[in-house]
Design a protein around this motif. Structure first.
Motif, PDB file in Angstrom:
ATOM      1  N   GLY A   1      13.621   6.262   3.424  1.00 49.57           N
ATOM      2  CA  GLY A   1      12.375   6.360   2.667  1.00 49.57           C
ATOM      3  C   GLY A   1      12.651   5.888   1.114  1.00 49.57           C
ATOM      4  N   THR A   2      12.508   7.163   0.473  1.00 47.83           N
ATOM      5  CA  THR A   2      12.691   7.809  -0.626  1.00 47.83           C
ATOM      6  C   THR A   2      14.648   7.510  -0.865  1.00 47.83           C
ATOM      7  OG1 THR A   2      11.437   8.979  -0.856  1.00 47.83           O
ATOM      8  CG2 THR A   2      13.400   9.368  -1.802  1.00 47.83           C
TER       9      THR A   2
ATOM     10  N   PHE B   1      -7.128   8.477  -7.901  1.00 48.89           N
ATOM     11  CA  PHE B   1      -7.327   8.671  -6.737  1.00 48.89           C
ATOM     12  C   PHE B   1      -8.903   9.730  -6.889  1.00 48.89           C
ATOM     13  CE2 PHE B   1      -7.059  12.283  -3.490  1.00 48.89           C
ATOM     14  CZ  PHE B   1      -7.461  11.134  -2.013  1.00 48.89           C
TER      15      PHE B   1
ATOM     16  N   ASP C   1      -8.189   3.337  -0.213  1.00 47.09           N
ATOM     17  CA  ASP C   1      -7.164   2.723  -1.353  1.00 47.09           C
ATOM     18  C   ASP C   1      -6.017   3.039  -2.537  1.00 47.09           C
ATOM     19  OD1 ASP C   1      -8.052   0.207   0.307  1.00 47.09           O
ATOM     20  OD2 ASP C   1      -9.295  -0.632  -0.828  1.00 47.09           O
TER      21      ASP C   1
ATOM     22  N   ARG D   1      -5.278   6.162  -2.226  1.00 47.19           N
ATOM     23  CA  ARG D   1      -4.561   7.133  -1.497  1.00 47.19           C
ATOM     24  C   ARG D   1      -3.155   6.382  -1.710  1.00 47.19           C
ATOM     25  NH1 ARG D   1      -1.722  10.447  -1.782  1.00 47.19           N
ATOM     26  NH2 ARG D   1      -1.864  12.370  -0.832  1.00 47.19           N
ATOM     27  N   ILE D   2      -2.862   4.815  -1.810  1.00 41.49           N
ATOM     28  CA  ILE D   2      -1.869   4.388  -1.070  1.00 41.49           C
ATOM     29  C   ILE D   2      -0.662   4.618  -2.444  1.00 41.49           C
ATOM     30  CG2 ILE D   2      -2.188   2.183  -1.250  1.00 41.49           C
ATOM     31  CD1 ILE D   2       0.330   4.134   0.756  1.00 41.49           C
TER      32      ILE D   2
ATOM     33  N   ARG E   1      -0.414   6.750  -4.446  1.00 42.65           N
ATOM     34  CA  ARG E   1       0.399   7.365  -5.196  1.00 42.65           C
ATOM     35  C   ARG E   1       1.509   7.755  -5.179  1.00 42.65           C
ATOM     36  NH1 ARG E   1      -3.410  12.302  -4.070  1.00 42.65           N
ATOM     37  NH2 ARG E   1      -2.630  13.442  -5.916  1.00 42.65           N
ATOM     38  N   ILE E   2       1.525   6.163  -3.121  1.00 37.89           N
ATOM     39  CA  ILE E   2       3.131   6.753  -2.721  1.00 37.89           C
ATOM     40  C   ILE E   2       4.421   6.097  -2.476  1.00 37.89           C
ATOM     41  CG2 ILE E   2       3.713   7.204  -0.668  1.00 37.89           C
ATOM     42  CD1 ILE E   2       1.290   8.864   0.464  1.00 37.89           C
TER      43      ILE E   2
ATOM     44  N   TRP F   1       7.072  -1.247   6.532  1.00 38.98           N
ATOM     45  CA  TRP F   1       6.199  -1.325   5.054  1.00 38.98           C
ATOM     46  C   TRP F   1       6.820  -2.167   4.840  1.00 38.98           C
ATOM     47  CZ3 TRP F   1       7.437   4.881   5.217  1.00 38.98           C
ATOM     48  CH2 TRP F   1       6.835   5.647   6.138  1.00 38.98           C
TER      49      TRP F   1
ATOM     50  N   THR G   1       7.045   7.860  -4.285  1.00 40.30           N
ATOM     51  CA  THR G   1       5.867   8.852  -4.592  1.00 40.30           C
ATOM     52  C   THR G   1       6.001   9.065  -6.042  1.00 40.30           C
ATOM     53  OG1 THR G   1       7.999  10.441  -4.251  1.00 40.30           O
ATOM     54  CG2 THR G   1       6.052   9.250  -1.876  1.00 40.30           C
ATOM     55  N   ASN G   2       4.659  10.204  -5.943  1.00 41.10           N
ATOM     56  CA  ASN G   2       4.841  11.063  -7.438  1.00 41.10           C
ATOM     57  C   ASN G   2       5.732  11.914  -7.184  1.00 41.10           C
ATOM     58  OD1 ASN G   2       3.234   8.099  -7.858  1.00 41.10           O
ATOM     59  ND2 ASN G   2       1.136   9.941  -7.977  1.00 41.10           N
ATOM     60  N   GLY G   3       5.849  12.746  -6.868  1.00 42.10           N
ATOM     61  CA  GLY G   3       7.209  12.916  -7.108  1.00 42.10           C
ATOM     62  C   GLY G   3       7.914  13.249  -7.225  1.00 42.10           C
TER      63      GLY G   3
END
Lengths: 589, 589
Positions: free
Chosen positions: A172-173, A402, A429, A431-432, A434-435, A198, A439-441
């Motif tokens: 992913g990341t 959010f 809706d 929620r995603i 932030r990912i 995804w 991701t926000n991190g």
């Protein structure tokens, strides 16, 4: 309660705060972007968003996308295709695209405003053209003439859509883990084999062809992220035959149910190389950076609609009396907007959205300046701002979108939790956002690990310089003391990061998330001070919009008194360092 | 990743921190509640929660409850009935109920621990017996002998369940607006007519009879909330006939889809009065207060399971290398638990849950002391703590349960957003806990408007006294300085409230939400200091559980450095007062 595009707010930020109506038409190629043209476009966009797009949102969530495992096709919710066609036919997919390929060549800034309206109206539907926009950017920058000539006109007209195929089950990341292979063929094309997950809009029925931009590895690829190439893989090949790129299923998700999130199986699918071998990440980051700003705008759009709906409820719902005596004595109870705690939730939405909008449009305007200004130094300065603010806009606006949706749901009580109202959908809706797109991190790590050090910290210095100049030249601006205090804390945190984060990257990683938030809150405070100053000037000059400008000053006060104080805790958190995060062994969790 | 009841954590709080194994068996009637008995009960409860209840959670969410509009019945998800029966047959519905009606007469504290496990395993299923528990409490305190003798044994055995029927379409928070009517009948019963909404377990197929406790107005009722009476309205009357209390439909909700949330139509249904005419709210508040503590426990349970699942993911998921070099060089990437920002999210869950558990169990223990202690002064002191902490436990634990679920979802990235993992369900389920049994805004108003002033502020004084004594007697306790600083800020905020909130109730209303949070963060800091002190003592005494106690001290440090600093911003917010909330006219929003 239906969506009303916040045109007055948009105009306030774009024209009164940012002087977009002076700056944009002065840029070469944007001569047409006058206030009259932009106003006309915004008015048309508002009508489309309100009347065509917004009505598809709730039904689209209920119906969702449906996968046909035999035909390997995806049916989007009823009404999506017709709404998308109207969107494309009205020219919105072509808005900021290059004129030579059929685009309108208008500023990216205008596109940002249109995106905000689309995302307020229906995020799931807005994602299909949103991803196409990224594909157009990447192809424009890195495509061959053949690729550009064949694909760009159809993508820009909206007849076809685009995707970004990055993620794989194990990856992913960390894109270094990509396994999808690209085998060179005798005809100069590549056979692409692998599974991507995804993939937004990987398969759907809105258009006849889908253009996948796929990250894959050539046989001679070096290890790690330096060995990744980017390929263009169309669903339908130029000869009309079906390419072997198939949807293997849909993800079942918490939200954005009208958006087709696909597993994509590339089974020796025919593709062509975009850009140079092994340099695919570079091209992908062109897509990704514009996508990150767009996702920030999604957060803004969702926050705005959540505010509108919950505000409407708060004005209508009668429950209990004002703490200081009845305000609507003719009714069985007062509307809940009289209660301080309800106002707290409403104002948290209002102050954050209006402040975040200023930051997002500022970034968008700088993107246009960075692309178009004649003067190299001006372009560089604008690009510095865009680079620095991209992770901040993405992370802060999606976090706050959010939170705004949650504040709206909360103030509506039990009603907010039911599907009789759209708030619970906005929460799901939002929620995603932030990912995805990092991701926000990851955004926070991008800010402290990459953007801060870029060109020897030039971006950050210039950014601080902008705020310092403002404070120096406007010592008596409203809330200047608040901004000054927050900036001092941000600079203290920045110094701490420079002293500790360079020698020990885990220190930077530990500080990243609170640092990004401190950065965002301070930036928004700066914009609120400027907005309040403009409002005060208008009031002093005898504006007829007294109530509007007066609200700006009062909302700024709320922001400074009730939101900005978070910076105190954030600085303490940062300065405490990494120890309390890193000292537990894995088994101690 | 399946649920593992955190027995070690429960024992640490109940025995080592709170000395529940000394205090509880010393209370009259609780002689059996020895450590051995409690441990045995907890072990059995854990098995039931893990093996019987937890497996029904995800399927229950997907299937949901189904309403049959012809029969007016509700089918709960497959497996709920069997799991509920095992729960009831194992005696869990009877745990803390009075012995004279078939209960086990065990402490409420033990029930709280059982509830935490049930809510981690399946919140929707746990709500059916949870509501029954409240009905038992209200009937025990206010029922006639006839009502008690007939209804309590079946409610306590779990053969029947109970409901609380308060809300009506026009009336949620403000019970003065109730319209449901109660007409006295010749036989001494009442004909109840009206519509109630959001009735948890109003109709379902787990048991044969449902006992509704209904708020309604007598014909001679005075206006407002002083004119409300409470009635017992069974689904099946003692003569075996069906009462005219019917389910009119189910709410479609964001979460807790396995819990039947019913519209209930009372069509001249036969009821009997509970307690005195017009004094129904008093009896209802007995139910409500125990329900509020229970809802806090729901937040705790959801936070715990979210932590467990996301922790398991963080240990397994390989993605990117540690910022300070590979930690698992034999693998393609490191597990994400090496990353500081992932640890931040995990520790935010861990530190909050463990600290909140201490506060929740402390409140539960004081409820037992308040009911059972021989000495009136001891009872009064314990009751003061319960009164004060009830809104704090309810609001803080449910806010944090939601945040923990979100942290867990976030650190799992895209996986967290899909229904392949239960995190998105935990977020949806946790969302309602911040709303029902009084929104968290109402809890905050209860704290500042009612609880703080109770008996001339005696509760607050005693609470502050408890913390001050601890700090005086344990000046060298770990993190005592952090607690002292937070307490000073809380006391400053309290003083501000007393000086401003009494004269102007809107000032109290404006401060309520940040004040409750400041109160909760300070209280949890106090418990963390005490827990770290115990851990240090164990380490100094040469415990064999070195890793466990060491983790306690380190987690306390995280709490103090990364969570507690929020108190700074909260005090600033409170002291800024109501102006920025109240000065906007309604049309300026």
């Amino acid at each position: 309660m239906s969506y009303q595009a916040p045109l007055r707010e948009m105009q306030f930020v774009l024209y009164e705060l940012l002087k977009g109506d002076e700056i944009l038409p002065s840029l070469p190629g944007f001569e047409d972007a006058t206030r009259e043209i932009m106003d006309a476009m915004l008015t048309e966009g508002a009508k489309l968003a309100q009347n065509v797009i917004a009505p598809t949102n709730v039904p689209g969530d209920r119906e969702g996308c449906v996968y046909d495992p035999v035909a390997k096709t995806v049916k989007t919710p009823t009404g999506f295709k017709e709404a998308y066609q109207q969107f494309a036919e009205a020219g919105w997919t072509a808005l900021s695209a290059p004129v030579e390929y059929g685009g309108q060549g208008l500023p990216h800034t205008l596109n940002t405003l249109a995106e905000e309206m689309m995302c307020s109206a229906n995020l799931s539907l807005g994602m299909y053209p949103g991803l196409t926009h990224g594909a157009v950017n990447a192809l424009t920058s890195y495509g061959t003439d053949e690729q550009k000539n064949y694909y760009l006109p159809k993508l820009i007209s909206g007849e076809w859509t685009g995707t970004m195929c990055l993620t794989e089950p194990q990856c992913g990341t960390d894109l270094a883990l990509i396994r999808t292979k690209a085998e060179p063929q005798a005809d100069g094309t590549y056979a692409i084999t692998g599974t991507k997950i995804w993939i937004t809009g990987g398969e759907h029925d809105l258009v006849d062809n889908i253009v996948h931009l796929v990250l894959a590895k050539l046989p001679d690829a070096p290890g790690g992220s330096k060995g990744i190439s980017l390929f263009l893989v169309p669903k339908v090949l130029p000869d009309g035959s079906r390419n072997t790129a198939f949807c293997g299923g849909l993800e079942h998700k918490m939200g954005i149910k009208g958006s087709a999130t696909c597993v994509m199986n590339f089974e020796g699918a025919k593709g062509t190389l975009i850009g140079e071998p092994h340099k695919g990440l570079q091209a992908m980051f062109v897509m990704m950076n514009s996508a990150r700003l767009m996702v920030g705008t999604q957060g803004l759009g969702l926050g705005e609609i959540a505010y509108q709906v919950s505000l409407g409820f708060a004005k209508e719902r009668l429950q209990s009396r004002s703490l200081n005596g009845p305000q609507a004595p003719d009714k069985p109870a007062d509307p809940i907007i009289v209660h301080p705690d309800v106002r707290r939730m409403l104002l948290r939405q209002k102050a954050t959205i209006e402040g975040a909008r200023a930051m997002a449009y500022f970034a968008a305007l700088n993107l246009d300046i960075a692309h178009k200004a004649e003067d190299a130094d001006t372009r560089e300065r604008a690009d510095d701002m865009v680079q620095l603010l991209t992770p901040v806009v993405k992370a802060f606006l999606t976090d706050e979108g959010f939170f705004c949706a949650n504040d709206g749901l909360q103030l509506m009580g039990g009603s907010g939790f039911t599907q009789d109202w759209p708030l619970e959908q906005y929460v799901r809706d939002a929620r995603i956002t932030r990912i995805y797109e990092g991701t926000n991190g990851i955004q926070a790590l991008d800010l402290v690990g990459r953007k801060m050090g870029l060109n020897g910290g030039r971006s950050v210095k210039r950014f601080f310089g902008m705020l310092e100049s403002y404070l120096k030249d406007n010592a008596d601006a409203p809330f200047a003391a608040h901004v000054k205090d927050a900036l001092a804390k941000l600079q203290k945190a920045t110094l701490w990061l420079m002293q500790n984060g360079m020698a020990d990257r885990e220190q930077a990683g530990a500080a990243a998330t609170p640092y990004l938030r401190l950065f965002a809150l301070t930036t928004v405070a700066y914009f609120w001070s400027r907005m309040a100053q403009i409002a005060q000037q208008q009031l002093a000059a005898g504006t007829s919009e007294t109530e509007y400008y007066d609200a700006k000053v009062k909302t700024a006060q709320f922001y400074m008194e009730k939101i900005l104080p978070q910076v105190n805790g954030l600085l303490t958190d940062i300065e405490a360092g990494k120890d309390s995060l890193m000292q537990l062994s894995v088994s101690q969790f």
